[in-house]
Design a protein around this motif. Structure first.
Motif, PDB file in Angstrom:
ATOM      1  N   GLY A  88       3.635   1.081   3.636  1.00 58.96           N
ATOM      2  CA  GLY A  88       4.136   0.401   1.996  1.00 58.96           C
ATOM      3  C   GLY A  88       5.524   1.524   2.425  1.00 58.96           C
ATOM      4  O   GLY A  88       6.417   1.278   1.676  1.00 58.96           O
ATOM      5  N   PRO A  89       5.684   2.354   1.336  1.00 60.27           N
ATOM      6  CA  PRO A  89       6.804   3.869   1.468  1.00 60.27           C
ATOM      7  C   PRO A  89       7.113   3.479   2.340  1.00 60.27           C
ATOM      8  O   PRO A  89       7.060   4.241   4.078  1.00 60.27           O
ATOM      9  CB  PRO A  89       6.031   5.011   0.827  1.00 60.27           C
ATOM     10  N   ALA A  90       8.934   3.746   1.965  1.00 61.25           N
ATOM     11  CA  ALA A  90       9.392   5.029   2.602  1.00 61.25           C
ATOM     12  C   ALA A  90      10.132   6.442   2.090  1.00 61.25           C
ATOM     13  O   ALA A  90       9.717   6.130   1.331  1.00 61.25           O
ATOM     14  CB  ALA A  90      10.838   3.881   2.787  1.00 61.25           C
ATOM     15  N   VAL A  91       9.805   7.247   3.151  1.00 62.53           N
ATOM     16  CA  VAL A  91       9.936   8.462   2.700  1.00 62.53           C
ATOM     17  C   VAL A  91      10.618   9.349   4.204  1.00 62.53           C
ATOM     18  O   VAL A  91      10.462   8.911   5.565  1.00 62.53           O
ATOM     19  CB  VAL A  91       7.975   8.894   3.510  1.00 62.53           C
ATOM     20  N   ILE A 122       0.195   8.425  -0.406  1.00 60.05           N
ATOM     21  CA  ILE A 122       1.202   9.222  -1.790  1.00 60.05           C
ATOM     22  C   ILE A 122       0.632   8.631  -2.967  1.00 60.05           C
ATOM     23  O   ILE A 122       0.108   7.608  -3.360  1.00 60.05           O
ATOM     24  CB  ILE A 122       2.617   8.185  -1.157  1.00 60.05           C
ATOM     25  N   ASP A 123       1.260   9.904  -3.625  1.00 59.78           N
ATOM     26  CA  ASP A 123       0.397   9.457  -5.157  1.00 59.78           C
ATOM     27  C   ASP A 123       1.529   8.827  -5.661  1.00 59.78           C
ATOM     28  O   ASP A 123       2.797   9.388  -6.277  1.00 59.78           O
ATOM     29  CB  ASP A 123      -0.267  10.404  -5.946  1.00 59.78           C
ATOM     30  N   PRO A 176       0.711  -1.225   0.092  1.00 57.63           N
ATOM     31  CA  PRO A 176      -0.181   0.051   0.310  1.00 57.63           C
ATOM     32  C   PRO A 176       0.925   1.333  -0.472  1.00 57.63           C
ATOM     33  O   PRO A 176       2.926   1.008   0.600  1.00 57.63           O
ATOM     34  CB  PRO A 176      -0.578  -0.465   1.295  1.00 57.63           C
ATOM     35  N   THR A 177       0.369   2.221  -0.398  1.00 60.38           N
ATOM     36  CA  THR A 177       1.105   3.895  -0.132  1.00 60.38           C
ATOM     37  C   THR A 177       0.861   4.554   1.111  1.00 60.38           C
ATOM     38  O   THR A 177       0.717   6.253   1.050  1.00 60.38           O
ATOM     39  CB  THR A 177       0.750   3.994  -1.935  1.00 60.38           C
TER      40      THR A 177
END
Length: 636
Positions: free
Chosen positions: A440-443, A399-400, A359-360
């Motif tokens: 899901g994302p690394a930010v 996040i898009d 997922p984002t």
């Protein structure tokens, strides 16, 4: 102005004076030098030097006298006893000074004297007297006795007219309109008025003068009298001028309604934001559970996901599960906490990376304030000393993956507003700690130390500042066509599925007496929909009745739909797979339906139906407050 009678009298006086002087000279006054008067055609400078007493101003010679035009030479005419040109005019004297014809025409027994003193005028013939328009035999006065037999003089007037050369009586009513429409013609086409006694004034009837000719409200329809008795109607669009009277264009939309009052729909900003910068922040990492983070950015990373951010070298592999912590000191000031509508944690990405299989979204959760016990304590917090979690996800920012670059992550949440309201009510200033956790994302985020305040982590509290109500439904139910006698069970949600399932919501709306509804918005929250992979579309309309029991309603007993679409919305399965989604319907048609329902008693039933094969399950009225359907109504 020279007058004919004056000239002739003056001529006689001059002749008499000359005769007297001549006699005196013959009687012995040898020294007298009397100048003789000038004859016809002799050069002159003034009237007194001419024997005829008229010095023609255009020719400067003495005029000839005459009794008729036949005595004059050439094209001259005889005017008041002098031969002059037909267009001669000097200071008001002469045929050229007045029209040659009488206007209006003269009456019976009268003639027009075109060369009369002061211009052409009507005079009665010999043996008649009057004003030239009404000429009666001299001495006739048939109306003098008993009002000429016309009766009461207050009701009828006696007038003497000439019939076949003889005087006769004509009786005129005080109001001529009482007989034969005053002679004005067809009374359906022409009207007669009596502006003064015995006088009739005629005019054509204009159907537009009464009830706007049947064209409707004159403020929104024009009536044109195209022919006697006929009208042409034209509907006006009030929105074309002054925004239809709705107000400022950036606050109100004027909805055209040609021929009638337009609709006014509030589109302005009804929310105000109280933005709070983070007062503290920290990063905790599972891979280094006893090491505090001391960099100039914050970070989130999901468990089991490693990245070097596309080779940037900013982070090394195997950073492990990582959370960011933020603390906010909130003072609501003059804002009414009952109007707190949504709250969101705003973070601005610096770098990010995403595994397409995950997922984002990033979840925001409430945590204990223990880690903020002193500035040093905040800096020293680690994975092993991390604060306790006090809630599950309050919001989920996405996040898009196609957006790229810097993105502002924000998810205005009713759930977070519900959580914060009792906390803020306890004092003037309250501290709230939140954690940001990746699904899901690394930010990498900008930190609170960045110079640009728009990049710092912030808490956005949104308050509704318009007069409003936002009730949950008093009844909710779902019905199934395949099981037409099955009743609804509260808590199971509202299933809307192609042509098989429909959902119904009944709201009870109460606004102050005399208030005007300017906007309505329906909000629904779902966490389950079909897995076809395509966006699904749903329609909102209203029903014909509000007297249904949510515990007894079935497909067979459900209220009939009005089949008048009030709005529609889409659900995206890609977004729903990562977090519950709240959708809204905000249209003028919905606002109008709410207005009509309030005017009729305050109950409105909304039906939710699927378009095509769409399918989803929405939370019903038994869900948590932040998940319940809500109908926000703004009024003024």
């Amino acid at each position: 102005m020279r007058m004919r009678t004056y000239k002739r009298w003056r001529g006689l006086l001059t002749s008499a004076l000359a005769l007297t002087l001549s006699t005196s000279a013959c009687s012995g006054d040898d020294d007298g030098q009397e100048q003789p008067l000038l004859g016809v055609g002799e050069a002159c400078t003034d009237d007194a030097s001419c024997e005829s007493t008229l010095c023609l101003s255009d020719l400067q010679h003495c005029a000839a006298t005459c009794a008729s035009t036949s005595e004059c030479e050439g094209s001259d005419v005889c005017a008041d006893g002098f031969c002059v040109a037909a267009d001669y005019c000097d200071e008001g004297f002469g045929p050229g000074c007045a029209p040659a014809e009488c206007d209006p025409e003269c009456g019976d027994n009268a003639r027009c004297e075109s060369l009369a003193e002061g211009g052409a005028s009507c005079v009665c013939d010999a043996g008649f007297e009057g004003d030239g328009f009404t000429c009666l035999p001299e001495g006739s006065d048939l109306c003098e006795s008993d009002n000429g037999g016309c009766g009461d003089p207050d009701e009828s007037r006696c007038t003497v007219v000439t019939i076949e050369g003889a005087p006769a009586v004509e009786c005129l009513p005080v109001n001529p309109c009482d007989e034969d429409n005053g002679g004005c013609g067809d009374p359906d086409t022409f009207f007669c008025t009596n502006p003064e006694p015995f006088v009739a004034a005629c005019g054509r009837i204009n159907p537009c003068d009464e009830d706007n000719g049947g064209c409707g409200d004159p403020d929104y329809n024009t009536c044109t009298n195209t022919a006697p008795g006929d009208v042409a109607c034209e509907a006006l669009d009030a929105c074309e001028s002054n925004n239809g009277g709705c107000g400022l264009e950036y606050d109100y939309a004027c909805v055209p309604n040609p021929g009638a009052e337009p609709g006014c729909w509030f589109i302005g900003v009804c929310e105000e934001s109280l933005v709070i910068d983070a007062s503290m922040e920290a990063v905790i990492r599972a891979e280094e559970p006893d090491t505090p983070h001391d960099n100039v950015w914050t970070l989130v990373n999901p468990a089991g996901f490693s990245t070097d951010f596309n080779g940037s070298g900013l982070l090394i592999d195997a950073v492990g599960e990582t959370h960011s912590l933020y603390s906010f000191d909130i003072d609501p000031g003059d804002y009414n906490l009952d109007d707190l509508w949504r709250v969101s944690l705003e973070q601005v990405t610096l770098l990010w990376d995403h595994d397409p299989g995950l997922p984002t979204t990033l979840d925001t959760r409430r945590v204990s304030n223990a880690w903020t016990a002193g500035v040093d304590g905040a800096n020293d917090v680690t994975w092993n000393t991390r604060p306790d979690e006090l809630s599950d996800a309050l919001s989920s920012s996405r996040i898009d993956p196609a957006g790229g670059g810097t993105q502002v992550l924000s998810d205005p949440s009713r759930k977070m507003a519900d959580m914060l309201t009792p906390e803020l009510a306890q004092g003037e200033s309250r501290r709230v700690s939140l954690s940001s956790i990746s699904n899901g994302p690394a930010v990498v985020f900008y930190s609170r130390g960045v110079s640009n305040p728009m990049l710092r982590p912030r808490l956005d509290l949104r308050f509704l500042t318009c007069d409003h109500i936002r009730p949950a439904p008093v009844a909710s139910a779902s019905v199934n066509r395949l099981e037409p006698a099955q009743t609804y069970t509260p808590g199971e949600g509202l299933l809307v599925d192609s042509d098989r399932n429909e959902a119904f919501l009944r709201f009870e709306l109460q606004i102050p007496s005399g208030a005007t509804i300017t906007n309505a918005r329906l909000e629904l929250t779902t966490d389950e929909m079909s897995d076809e992979g395509q966006p699904s579309e749903f329609i909102v309309d209203t029903s014909t009745e509000d007297a249904w029991d949510e515990a007894a309603i079935t497909w067979d007993t459900r209220p009939a739909a009005q089949n008048t679409e009030l709005g529609r919305f889409m659900l995206d399965p890609a977004r729903l797979a990562e977090a519950p989604e709240t959708v809204g319907v905000e249209t003028f048609e919905l606002t109008e339906a709410v207005r009509e329902s309030v005017a009729a008693g305050g109950l409105i039933t909304l039906r939710i139906a699927a378009e095509g094969d769409a399918s989803a399950r929405f939370f019903d009225r038994s869900a948590a407050s932040y998940q319940q359907p809500v109908l926000r109504v703004i009024y003024e």
